[in-house]
Scaffold this active site. Structure first.
Site, PDB file in Angstrom:
ATOM      1  N   ALA A   1       2.784  -0.890   5.103  1.00 38.32           N
ATOM      2  CA  ALA A   1       2.365  -0.569   6.515  1.00 38.32           C
ATOM      3  C   ALA A   1       1.674  -1.947   7.171  1.00 38.32           C
ATOM      4  CB  ALA A   1       1.186   0.329   6.809  1.00 38.32           C
TER       5      ALA A   1
ATOM      6  N   HIS B   1      12.522  -2.414   3.021  1.00 34.86           N
ATOM      7  CA  HIS B   1      11.957  -1.008   3.439  1.00 34.86           C
ATOM      8  C   HIS B   1      12.813  -0.145   2.741  1.00 34.86           C
ATOM      9  CE1 HIS B   1       8.934  -3.060   5.786  1.00 34.86           C
ATOM     10  NE2 HIS B   1       9.708  -3.573   6.372  1.00 34.86           N
TER      11      HIS B   1
ATOM     12  N   PRO C   1       0.648  -1.289   0.186  1.00 36.60           N
ATOM     13  CA  PRO C   1      -0.059   0.020  -0.046  1.00 36.60           C
ATOM     14  C   PRO C   1       0.809   1.360   0.021  1.00 36.60           C
ATOM     15  CG  PRO C   1      -0.140  -1.246   2.084  1.00 36.60           C
ATOM     16  CD  PRO C   1       0.514  -1.955   1.296  1.00 36.60           C
ATOM     17  N   ASN C   2       0.403   2.242  -0.584  1.00 36.46           N
ATOM     18  CA  ASN C   2       0.886   3.495  -0.861  1.00 36.46           C
ATOM     19  C   ASN C   2       2.276   3.513  -1.739  1.00 36.46           C
ATOM     20  OD1 ASN C   2      -1.215   4.812   0.695  1.00 36.46           O
ATOM     21  ND2 ASN C   2      -0.407   3.584   2.572  1.00 36.46           N
TER      22      ASN C   2
ATOM     23  N   TYR D   1      10.889   8.956   1.399  1.00 37.73           N
ATOM     24  CA  TYR D   1      10.821   7.991   0.500  1.00 37.73           C
ATOM     25  C   TYR D   1      11.687   8.227  -1.091  1.00 37.73           C
ATOM     26  CZ  TYR D   1       7.307   5.965   3.709  1.00 37.73           C
ATOM     27  OH  TYR D   1       6.955   5.303   4.784  1.00 37.73           O
TER      28      TYR D   1
ATOM     29  N   GLU E   1      12.342  -9.232   3.211  1.00 36.90           N
ATOM     30  CA  GLU E   1      11.405  -8.105   3.483  1.00 36.90           C
ATOM     31  C   GLU E   1      12.406  -7.129   3.364  1.00 36.90           C
ATOM     32  OE1 GLU E   1       9.548  -8.342   7.762  1.00 36.90           O
ATOM     33  OE2 GLU E   1      10.086  -6.016   7.776  1.00 36.90           O
TER      34      GLU E   1
ATOM     35  N   ARG F   1      12.146   5.347  13.310  1.00 39.03           N
ATOM     36  CA  ARG F   1      11.013   6.053  12.898  1.00 39.03           C
ATOM     37  C   ARG F   1      10.036   5.688  14.150  1.00 39.03           C
ATOM     38  NH1 ARG F   1       8.468   5.303   7.008  1.00 39.03           N
ATOM     39  NH2 ARG F   1       7.427   6.986   7.785  1.00 39.03           N
TER      40      ARG F   1
ATOM     41  N   ARG G   1       5.155  10.824  -2.735  1.00 39.78           N
ATOM     42  CA  ARG G   1       4.624  10.340  -1.325  1.00 39.78           C
ATOM     43  C   ARG G   1       6.038  10.780  -0.334  1.00 39.78           C
ATOM     44  NH1 ARG G   1       4.680   4.731   1.376  1.00 39.78           N
ATOM     45  NH2 ARG G   1       3.860   5.231   3.311  1.00 39.78           N
TER      46      ARG G   1
ATOM     47  N   ASN H   1       8.103  -5.436  -0.157  1.00 38.35           N
ATOM     48  CA  ASN H   1       7.939  -4.376   0.648  1.00 38.35           C
ATOM     49  C   ASN H   1       6.340  -4.252   0.960  1.00 38.35           C
ATOM     50  OD1 ASN H   1       7.549  -1.810   1.994  1.00 38.35           O
ATOM     51  ND2 ASN H   1       9.019  -0.661   0.781  1.00 38.35           N
TER      52      ASN H   1
HETATM   53  C1  DQA Z   1       7.906   1.219   4.234  1.00 40.71           C
HETATM   54  C2  DQA Z   1       7.912   1.414   5.851  1.00 40.71           C
HETATM   55  C3  DQA Z   1       6.598   1.422   6.407  1.00 40.71           C
HETATM   56  O1  DQA Z   1       6.493   1.560   7.850  1.00 40.71           O
HETATM   57  C4  DQA Z   1       5.684   2.196   5.862  1.00 40.71           C
HETATM   58  O2  DQA Z   1       4.263   1.913   6.192  1.00 40.71           O
HETATM   59  C5  DQA Z   1       5.651   2.083   4.292  1.00 40.71           C
HETATM   60  C6  DQA Z   1       6.863   2.105   3.642  1.00 40.71           C
HETATM   61  C7  DQA Z   1       9.316   1.611   3.808  1.00 40.71           C
HETATM   62  O3  DQA Z   1       9.603   1.126   2.500  1.00 40.71           O
HETATM   63  O4  DQA Z   1      10.112   2.405   4.205  1.00 40.71           O
HETATM   64  O5  DQA Z   1       4.684   2.261   3.679  1.00 40.71           O
HETATM   65  O6  DQA Z   1       7.649  -0.034   4.305  1.00 40.71           O
END
Ligand code: DQA
Length: 145
Positions: free
Chosen positions: A74, A97, A9-10, A22, A95, A104, A17, A71
């Site tokens: 959230a 990020h 998501p996102n 990011y 995994e 954070r 964003r 990735n």
């Molecule tokens: C993320 C870190 C997550 O906590 C966040 O919700 C994201 C992006 C990252 O790539 O840093 O959407 O996965």
């Protein structure tokens, strides 16, 4: 080698964003960069979804792949269903990020997924994906040489 690059998501909004967190590269740009860096015998598939069930379906579709770079955004911090999907499939999952989740908010420090992944890469920006790609290639080589 078939490797799925799965973004949650996102992450479709990458580049627009919170660029201070990011970065400024889009998801398309990320895919192009990763393809440039992949060895010839690695076939990359890119998927992104904002929906938990779609991410689970994508993991199922990659059941027999040689690897998944995930990735989960959230959902990393909340989703037992995605964790179960990772456990269910044969493919090794890394995994990743973009941001350093440990630097954070406290709610980002916990991952429901990490324990069922072969490893976690966090905080290297888009290089997190390149590192994950190399980790999966090494992992595969170590098992097949
Ligand atoms: C993320 C870190 C997550 O906590 C966040 O919700 C994201 C992006 C990252 O790539 O840093 O959407 O996965």
């Amino acid at each position: 080698m078939r490797i799925l690059v799965l973004n949650g998501p996102n992450l479709n909004l990458l580049g627009r964003r919170e660029p201070n967190v990011y970065g400024e590269m889009s998801l398309k740009g990320l895919a192009a960069e990763l393809m440039l860096r992949a060895p010839e015998d690695v076939e990359l598939t890119f998927k992104q979804s904002n929906h938990e069930g779609d991410l689970i379906d994508a993991l199922h579709d990659a059941f027999d792949y040689e690897g998944v770079i995930l990735n989960a955004g959230a959902y990393t911090h909340t989703s037992i269903a995605i964790r179960d999907a990772i456990s269910a499939i044969a493919a090794p999952v890394v995994e990743v990020h973009i941001s350093n989740v440990h630097a954070r908010e406290a709610f980002r420090h916990e991952s429901k997924l990490a324990a069922v992944c072969i490893g976690v890469i966090t905080g290297f920006g888009l290089t997190s994906y390149t590192l994950a790609l190399h980790a999966l290639i090494e992992h595969w080589r170590n098992r097949h040489d």
